[in-house]
Write an enzyme that holds these catalytic residues in place. Structure first.
Site, mmCIF file in Angstrom:
data_model
loop_
_atom_site.group_PDB
_atom_site.id
_atom_site.type_symbol
_atom_site.label_atom_id
_atom_site.label_comp_id
_atom_site.label_asym_id
_atom_site.label_seq_id
_atom_site.Cartn_x
_atom_site.Cartn_y
_atom_site.Cartn_z
ATOM 1 N N LYS A 1 91.561 5.020 67.148
ATOM 2 C CA LYS A 1 91.752 3.854 65.976
ATOM 3 C C LYS A 1 92.811 5.033 64.805
ATOM 4 O O LYS A 1 91.870 6.365 65.147
ATOM 5 C CB LYS A 1 90.715 2.990 65.442
ATOM 6 C CG LYS A 1 90.208 3.690 64.883
ATOM 7 C CD LYS A 1 88.864 3.104 64.881
ATOM 8 C CE LYS A 1 87.579 3.412 63.676
ATOM 9 N NZ LYS A 1 86.363 2.676 63.247
ATOM 10 N N ARG B 1 79.003 -6.554 59.030
ATOM 11 C CA ARG B 1 80.626 -6.180 58.562
ATOM 12 C C ARG B 1 80.992 -7.450 60.450
ATOM 13 O O ARG B 1 81.227 -8.963 59.929
ATOM 14 C CB ARG B 1 81.521 -4.823 59.645
ATOM 15 C CG ARG B 1 81.043 -4.242 58.590
ATOM 16 C CD ARG B 1 82.156 -2.532 59.578
ATOM 17 N NE ARG B 1 82.169 -2.418 60.383
ATOM 18 C CZ ARG B 1 82.421 -0.965 60.896
ATOM 19 N NH1 ARG B 1 82.872 -0.210 60.361
ATOM 20 N NH2 ARG B 1 82.166 -0.996 62.637
ATOM 21 N N MET C 1 103.178 13.902 43.822
ATOM 22 C CA MET C 1 103.394 13.545 45.177
ATOM 23 C C MET C 1 104.010 14.301 46.476
ATOM 24 O O MET C 1 103.382 14.557 47.551
ATOM 25 C CB MET C 1 104.331 12.436 45.051
ATOM 26 C CG MET C 1 104.823 11.257 46.089
ATOM 27 S SD MET C 1 106.300 10.143 45.779
ATOM 28 C CE MET C 1 105.221 9.530 44.656
ATOM 29 N N TYR D 1 101.958 17.487 36.428
ATOM 30 C CA TYR D 1 102.115 16.809 35.346
ATOM 31 C C TYR D 1 101.253 16.715 34.599
ATOM 32 O O TYR D 1 99.784 17.295 34.788
ATOM 33 C CB TYR D 1 102.227 16.051 36.350
ATOM 34 C CG TYR D 1 103.283 14.741 37.092
ATOM 35 C CD1 TYR D 1 104.026 14.233 36.277
ATOM 36 C CD2 TYR D 1 103.482 15.221 38.826
ATOM 37 C CE1 TYR D 1 105.670 14.066 36.842
ATOM 38 C CE2 TYR D 1 104.537 14.918 39.195
ATOM 39 C CZ TYR D 1 105.302 14.339 38.162
ATOM 40 O OH TYR D 1 107.129 13.883 39.265
HETATM 41 C C1 LIG Z 1 83.115 0.225 66.607
HETATM 42 C C2 LIG Z 1 83.691 1.778 66.701
HETATM 43 N N1 LIG Z 1 82.679 2.638 67.561
HETATM 44 C C3 LIG Z 1 82.954 3.860 67.159
HETATM 45 C C4 LIG Z 1 83.213 3.990 66.115
HETATM 46 C C5 LIG Z 1 83.005 5.900 66.585
HETATM 47 O O1 LIG Z 1 82.846 6.373 65.229
HETATM 48 P P1 LIG Z 1 82.333 8.007 64.973
HETATM 49 O O2 LIG Z 1 84.049 8.136 64.511
HETATM 50 O O3 LIG Z 1 81.400 7.878 64.056
HETATM 51 O O4 LIG Z 1 82.408 8.470 66.181
HETATM 52 C C6 LIG Z 1 83.936 3.528 65.079
HETATM 53 C C7 LIG Z 1 84.826 4.191 64.330
HETATM 54 O O5 LIG Z 1 84.009 3.949 62.805
HETATM 55 C C8 LIG Z 1 83.769 2.017 65.270
HETATM 56 O O6 LIG Z 1 84.272 1.235 64.366
#
Ligand SMILES: Cc1ncc(COP(=O)(O)O)c(C=O)c1O
Length: 381
Positions: free
Chosen positions: A46, A144, A322, A274
């Protein structure tokens, strides 16, 4: 020369870029695999693969025969499919009803974290004439998304009764697995194990894939591996905290580089940047580097960060703009085009993303994911 996105992304124009070492990534992946040889692996890609480049890292994971890919949001999964990635992809985040047809069209695995979501998925899949692949999310102490562990039984029962849903997995997520004190992590694990007894108690087969371990748990809680692990930051060669047990040897795969674009002498009485927040009391040599908060080089690094130039570390002076920072090299010399390391090492001098996180008052995760798309990624082996 025509200017378009690929020219920018090809580092023809910008000296500031991120270099990602694919061999390092592969070595980290193999180190994690050897640490948990009986488990499937879902590398977490991600947020642009923690800044390393979503599609390139996914291609590498496909070559390395990772079992699954984890992303946070639907669009990340769609991008990977459009780029030709064929491996199973789980979208770990919450899902809204109107997104479900896209999950089905792009063959993405859905996280179901309520009975309502199950109903929506089942209806949409029935309409499309397919069986949706789903992982059930159990909240064991993160608050969450996910069904609370103490309400899980009716959720698991509903899932088992949806004809258009294939429950491929069930999972939970740790809030504190990177801590030295694992009391809360163990409590979460115990809660998850209790939820899983539902299947035995009802004479049902559990879903084929059960997973809970992020990087902290991979390093510290072997009993939390079940049959798949979800390494994120560890795969990129960074440990999730200072407290964590370093039981898997990994090394950073990312170097953030730039070059000197300007050299000058600064005299006393001539403040820098700045707000004119810094000035010298003696003549100094200073260089300007073309990186700033517009690239994800946090403004909170002002007066705190250091960079490596010609194998030595020097302080950033004045506020981070920036697009530019100024560095005090005292009486040393430097020339336009000299290479600069923002994160990484040169000769013996090193700046880690943990160093940068400390200066910026954040965590390494945010440093990596904050390097934005204006910074070209270049891949080396
Ligand atoms: C559901 C889930 N699994 C795994 C991970 C991987 O976490 P990490 O980077 O601490 O290994 C994340 C990241 O936050 C996550 O949200």
């Amino acid at each position: 020369m025509p200017i378009n996105e690929s020219v920018i992304a090809g580092d023809v124009v910008r000296p500031t870029h991120v270099e990602v070492n694919r061999t390092r990534l592969a070595e980290n992946f193999q180190a994690i695999r050897s640490h948990a040889p009986d488990c499937k692996i879902m590398p977490v890609l991600k947020a642009n693969a923690y800044g390393h480049g979503l599609v390139e890292v996914a291609r590498l994971m496909q070559t390395l025969k990772a079992d699954y890919i984890g992303v946070a949001v639907l669009e990340e999964g769609m991008l990977l499919r459009q780029a030709g990635i064929e491996m199973p992809i789980l979208v770990l985040g919450g899902v809204l009803g109107n997104q479900i047809p896209h999950f089905l069209e792009y063959n993405l695995t859905i996280t179901a974290s309520s009975r309502e979501t199950l109903t929506h998925i089942n209806e949409a899949a029935g309409k499309a004439g397919v069986r949706a692949r789903v992982h059930l999310k159990i909240d064991t102490g993160m608050e969450r998304i996910g069904v609370h562990y103490y309400n899980a039984a009716p959720f698991l029962e509903s899932a088992a009764q949806c004809p258009y849903i294939f429950v491929e997995g069930i999972f939970s997520h740790f809030a504190n697995s990177e801590k030295a004190d694992l009391t809360h992590a163990r409590l979460q694990l115990e809660r998850f194990n209790r939820v899983l007894t539902f299947y035995q108690d009802h004479g049902l087969k559990p879903p084929p894939t059960i997973h809970m371990a992020n990087s902290g748990a991979i390093l510290q809680l072997p009993e939390a591996r079940f049959n798949m692990i979800r390494p994120g930051i560890l795969m990129y060669g960074v440990y999730p905290s200072h407290e964590v047990k370093r039981s898997v040897p990994v090394k950073p795969a990312l170097t953030w580089k730039s070059r000197v674009v300007y050299f000058k002498v600064i005299q006393p009485g001539h403040p820098v940047g700045y707000g004119s927040t810094w000035q010298t009391d003696h003549p100094i040599h200073a260089v300007t580097i073309p990186v700033g908060y517009g690239d994800g080089y946090f403004r909170s690094l002002s007066h705190k960060a250091r960079v490596v130039l010609n194998g030595r570390s020097y302080p950033v002076i004045g506020t981070v703009s920036m697009d530019q920072i100024v560095v005090n090299i005292e009486q040393d010399s430097a020339y336009n085009n000299d290479p600069v390391i923002l994160i990484g090492e040169m000769n013996q001098a090193r700046i880690s993303c943990e160093d940068m996180a400390g200066w910026a008052g954040t965590i390494a995760y945010e440093i990596l994911t904050n390097i934005n798309t204006r910074v070209p990624r270049i891949y080396v082996d």
